[in-house]
Design a protein around this motif. Structure first.
Motif, mmCIF file in Angstrom:
data_model
loop_
_atom_site.group_PDB
_atom_site.id
_atom_site.type_symbol
_atom_site.label_atom_id
_atom_site.label_comp_id
_atom_site.label_asym_id
_atom_site.label_seq_id
_atom_site.Cartn_x
_atom_site.Cartn_y
_atom_site.Cartn_z
ATOM 1 N N PRO A 20 -19.433 -7.169 10.908
ATOM 2 C CA PRO A 20 -18.100 -6.894 11.756
ATOM 3 C C PRO A 20 -18.056 -5.402 12.552
ATOM 4 O O PRO A 20 -18.628 -4.323 11.679
ATOM 5 C CB PRO A 20 -17.015 -6.840 10.706
ATOM 6 N N ALA A 21 -17.752 -5.471 13.732
ATOM 7 C CA ALA A 21 -17.704 -4.157 14.604
ATOM 8 C C ALA A 21 -16.672 -3.360 13.868
ATOM 9 O O ALA A 21 -15.806 -3.755 13.305
ATOM 10 C CB ALA A 21 -17.492 -4.350 15.849
ATOM 11 N N GLY A 22 -16.999 -1.988 13.641
ATOM 12 C CA GLY A 22 -16.105 -1.063 12.902
ATOM 13 C C GLY A 22 -16.049 -0.983 11.342
ATOM 14 O O GLY A 22 -15.480 0.039 10.727
ATOM 15 N N ALA A 23 -17.078 -1.823 10.870
ATOM 16 C CA ALA A 23 -16.954 -1.793 9.556
ATOM 17 C C ALA A 23 -18.077 -0.611 9.054
ATOM 18 O O ALA A 23 -19.028 -0.363 10.034
ATOM 19 C CB ALA A 23 -17.618 -3.169 8.740
ATOM 20 N N ALA A 24 -18.069 -0.283 7.876
ATOM 21 C CA ALA A 24 -19.261 0.552 7.462
ATOM 22 C C ALA A 24 -20.495 -0.085 7.996
ATOM 23 O O ALA A 24 -20.594 -1.312 7.889
ATOM 24 C CB ALA A 24 -19.214 0.704 5.771
ATOM 25 N N THR A 25 -21.607 0.791 8.425
ATOM 26 C CA THR A 25 -22.878 0.420 8.882
ATOM 27 C C THR A 25 -23.983 0.714 7.947
ATOM 28 O O THR A 25 -24.130 1.879 7.508
ATOM 29 C CB THR A 25 -23.114 0.941 10.373
ATOM 30 N N VAL A 26 -24.852 -0.257 7.907
ATOM 31 C CA VAL A 26 -26.312 0.083 7.319
ATOM 32 C C VAL A 26 -27.384 -0.120 8.268
ATOM 33 O O VAL A 26 -27.305 -1.189 8.855
ATOM 34 C CB VAL A 26 -26.353 -1.078 6.259
ATOM 35 N N LEU A 27 -28.060 1.190 8.779
ATOM 36 C CA LEU A 27 -28.949 1.051 9.620
ATOM 37 C C LEU A 27 -30.394 0.939 8.857
ATOM 38 O O LEU A 27 -30.703 1.951 8.241
ATOM 39 C CB LEU A 27 -28.749 2.583 10.450
ATOM 40 N N VAL A 28 -30.983 -0.181 9.160
ATOM 41 C CA VAL A 28 -32.352 -0.321 8.622
ATOM 42 C C VAL A 28 -33.279 -0.024 9.598
ATOM 43 O O VAL A 28 -33.454 -0.528 10.715
ATOM 44 C CB VAL A 28 -32.586 -1.882 8.230
ATOM 45 N N ILE A 29 -34.074 0.836 9.217
ATOM 46 C CA ILE A 29 -35.323 1.358 9.911
ATOM 47 C C ILE A 29 -36.479 0.724 9.386
ATOM 48 O O ILE A 29 -36.942 1.389 8.729
ATOM 49 C CB ILE A 29 -35.165 2.762 10.127
ATOM 50 N N ASP A 30 -37.064 -0.243 10.036
ATOM 51 C CA ASP A 30 -37.937 -1.087 9.388
ATOM 52 C C ASP A 30 -39.327 -1.127 10.124
ATOM 53 O O ASP A 30 -39.871 -1.396 11.141
ATOM 54 C CB ASP A 30 -37.575 -2.735 9.640
ATOM 55 N N PRO A 31 -40.160 -0.282 9.376
ATOM 56 C CA PRO A 31 -41.746 -0.107 9.873
ATOM 57 C C PRO A 31 -42.597 -1.394 10.111
ATOM 58 O O PRO A 31 -43.348 -1.304 10.714
ATOM 59 C CB PRO A 31 -42.412 0.961 8.911
ATOM 60 N N ALA A 32 -42.134 -2.558 9.100
ATOM 61 C CA ALA A 32 -42.830 -3.670 9.250
ATOM 62 C C ALA A 32 -42.536 -4.545 10.409
ATOM 63 O O ALA A 32 -43.044 -5.541 10.846
ATOM 64 C CB ALA A 32 -42.777 -4.466 7.941
ATOM 65 N N GLY A 33 -41.385 -4.433 10.936
ATOM 66 C CA GLY A 33 -40.845 -5.172 12.086
ATOM 67 C C GLY A 33 -40.576 -6.380 11.858
ATOM 68 O O GLY A 33 -40.673 -7.528 12.617
ATOM 69 N N GLU A 34 -39.612 -6.721 10.696
ATOM 70 C CA GLU A 34 -39.054 -7.918 10.432
ATOM 71 C C GLU A 34 -37.743 -8.228 11.243
ATOM 72 O O GLU A 34 -37.619 -7.501 12.268
ATOM 73 C CB GLU A 34 -38.620 -7.982 8.882
ATOM 74 N N LEU A 83 -22.225 5.624 7.597
ATOM 75 C CA LEU A 83 -23.487 5.073 7.896
ATOM 76 C C LEU A 83 -24.267 5.259 6.603
ATOM 77 O O LEU A 83 -24.306 6.506 5.983
ATOM 78 C CB LEU A 83 -23.934 5.853 9.073
ATOM 79 N N ASP A 84 -25.108 4.223 6.278
ATOM 80 C CA ASP A 84 -26.076 4.378 5.344
ATOM 81 C C ASP A 84 -27.568 3.761 5.834
ATOM 82 O O ASP A 84 -27.292 3.186 6.716
ATOM 83 C CB ASP A 84 -25.742 3.501 4.205
ATOM 84 N N VAL A 85 -28.430 4.761 5.862
ATOM 85 C CA VAL A 85 -29.823 4.178 6.495
ATOM 86 C C VAL A 85 -30.900 3.840 5.354
ATOM 87 O O VAL A 85 -30.947 4.308 4.033
ATOM 88 C CB VAL A 85 -30.369 5.657 6.897
ATOM 89 N N VAL A 86 -31.525 2.718 5.626
ATOM 90 C CA VAL A 86 -32.364 2.050 4.901
ATOM 91 C C VAL A 86 -33.839 2.116 5.371
ATOM 92 O O VAL A 86 -33.908 1.757 6.647
ATOM 93 C CB VAL A 86 -32.063 0.789 4.420
#
Length: 157
Positions: A20-34, A83-86
């Motif tokens: 959902p837009a506007g919800a808390a966001t998890v930004l996944v920065i994926d070095p493997a490119g899944e 924002l949380d980052v993984v």
């Protein structure tokens, strides 16, 4: 160590998102490119019912550092953004450096199998007990479970 430079990993979109837009966001920065097929990995889909997931595929986004910095800078003064980052393995140090410049925006950085010591107060290593070669793919169910557990322990803002 996995080879994240496979040409097939560079194919497909640089960023995919769900939730959902506007919800808390998890930004996944994926070095493997899944997330090769225009959607987040299936293991993450249940989480996307309540959280916005933005998956940045590093092999398909050569300018990923400037993209992340631009996104963080654009939302720096938005008090509504949570924002949380993984991230994982070989790019953990770069991600921690990028996020350090945005302490009021990023609630936490969750790191899987970092190649550097994680000492930042806003960062946490996601533990796992799997025998998969490090770094564990970010689409792995152990990663999703660790992220959910970490997010459940975070204060809401």
């Amino acid at each position: 160590m996995r080879d994240f430079d496979e040409p097939s990993r560079a194919a497909g979109p640089g960023v995919v998102a769900d939730g959902p837009a506007g919800a808390a966001t998890v930004l996944v920065i994926d070095p493997a490119g899944e997330a090769l097929h225009d959607g987040i990995p299936a293991t993450w889909r249940p989480l996307s019912e309540t959280v916005r997931i933005v998956w940045l595929r590093v092999p398909a986004a050569p300018g990923w550092k400037s993209t992340v910095d631009t996104v963080l800078t654009r939302h720096r003064d938005d008090t509504r953004t949570v924002l949380d980052v993984v991230t994982s393995g070989p790019i953990a140090a770069d991600v921690l450096d990028l996020v350090a410049g945005h302490p009021d925006l990023v609630r936490s950085v969750l790191v899987v199998d970092p190649e550097v010591p994680v000492e930042a107060t806003f960062a946490q290593v996601i533990p796992h007990t799997n025998d998969v070669v490090a770094p564990l793919p970010l689409g792995h169910p152990d990663v999703v479970s660790g992220v959910v557990a970490a997010l459940d322990r975070r204060p809401t803002t």
